[in-house]
Design an enzyme around this catalytic site. Sequence first.
Site, PDB file in Angstrom:
ATOM      1  N   ASP A   1       0.854  11.516 -11.641  1.00  0.00           N
ATOM      2  CA  ASP A   1       0.544  10.093 -11.815  1.00  0.00           C
ATOM      3  C   ASP A   1      -0.134   9.593 -13.333  1.00  0.00           C
ATOM      4  O   ASP A   1       0.120   8.788 -13.734  1.00  0.00           O
ATOM      5  CB  ASP A   1      -0.779   9.711 -10.842  1.00  0.00           C
ATOM      6  CG  ASP A   1      -0.350   9.345  -9.346  1.00  0.00           C
ATOM      7  OD1 ASP A   1       0.977   9.112  -9.410  1.00  0.00           O
ATOM      8  OD2 ASP A   1      -1.058   9.449  -8.616  1.00  0.00           O
ATOM      9  N   PHE A   2      -0.880  10.600 -13.917  1.00  0.00           N
ATOM     10  CA  PHE A   2      -1.662  10.177 -14.937  1.00  0.00           C
ATOM     11  C   PHE A   2      -0.952  10.890 -16.091  1.00  0.00           C
ATOM     12  O   PHE A   2      -0.586  10.224 -17.180  1.00  0.00           O
ATOM     13  CB  PHE A   2      -3.117  10.548 -14.771  1.00  0.00           C
ATOM     14  CG  PHE A   2      -3.661   9.844 -13.683  1.00  0.00           C
ATOM     15  CD1 PHE A   2      -3.892   8.418 -13.673  1.00  0.00           C
ATOM     16  CD2 PHE A   2      -4.455  10.283 -12.561  1.00  0.00           C
ATOM     17  CE1 PHE A   2      -4.349   7.620 -12.763  1.00  0.00           C
ATOM     18  CE2 PHE A   2      -4.686   9.522 -11.192  1.00  0.00           C
ATOM     19  CZ  PHE A   2      -4.774   8.264 -11.605  1.00  0.00           C
TER      20      PHE A   2
END
Length: 401
Positions: free
Chosen positions: A166-167
């Site tokens: 996600d990051f």
Amino acid sequence: MVGPPPLQGLKVLEFAGLAPGPFAGLLLADAGADVLRIDRAVPGKTHTPGVEPPLGGDNLTRHKSSIAVDLKAPAGVALIKELARTADVIIDPFRPGVLEKLGLGPDVLLEVNPRLIYGRMTGFRRDGKYAAMAGHDINYLAVSGVLSMLGRRGDKPHPPINILGDFAGGGAVLFQGILMAVIARERTGRGQVVEANMVDGASYLATFPRLARKTPMGDRPRGENHLDGGCPFYDTYETRDGKYMSVGALEPQFYAALVKGLGLVHKGWDQTRWDRGTWPEMKAVFETVFKSKTRSEWEAIFDGTDACCLPVLDYSELENEPTREGDQRPSVTLRETPCLAIDEKTKEGRGAHVPSSGYEAYPLRLGEGGEEALKKWFGFSKGRDYQMEKGGLVLASKPNL
């Protein structure tokens, strides 16, 4: 003299999503960009005088503003098109085709504004076999090959929360792509589509360990290699009080400092530490010795040394103990044009040493600060340029003359 943050004046329209898209927007906002989140309208609750709007479901809203728009209404779509005329960046966090169906795809908006940078974030590759499927961080890591490398020997693969997909492999990669497009626009005068996906992002981050698979450093099964817990002097060890110390003493001088601090010089492992035959005994001895003292006692021994032996701190310690240096700072320091402080409540303060928070979320309410942002960033006025219908902002209808 300290100047304004590096991305001041960059106008960003971020369609509300979760995790990677908002993180890209957060990175832009922390660097001074004007980020306006496009939330869903809730009739009777958003942009309704006398009614406090509900909180959004996203915590990554620092330094952002919000407007609620009914994207199913033609006038709502028309408002987004009008904003896109002078926007610099769009962040599309949806699965492929969602904004296209609404008439807000890149072909449409780049025709409206050829300088627009249209950032698109997906989990899987847009041209791959999983493109139309739902997924989460763990799934993207799984098909990228990264997840297969994470975990202990003899155990199943373990996902590292949702940091890698996600990051690091998602939002941060999209942010990088947007910045590259901004630089390219300085040369070409034109915007472009920026496509990021978490499979390729995570795989790119794993370049070093992937290449190491064909070298002695990483050619063994998961959990048996130098950097994945297989090596006893690159691991974590429990202390007497149930806490942990991290060890990364790979180089000879660092290893020598480690065994000196542990009182194990007499073992004579300095010259044989890369002999895997010694590793089981070495690991067992390290485990026993580390459990003989508390973490604080080990810190007193190793602080100020080059043993590469440091405490495993948790966030409650970093938040509440000033000596732990847990003040949250921008990820990079620009001496002349620093980013904004990591503070959810204010845009005041810039640079690495200003007061910050970063431990408690203050979610943005749907529509919070949006009308002010429309006026300040786009020069839009309520009634003249937009109006409210069913809890959402729409483009104002022009009178027939």
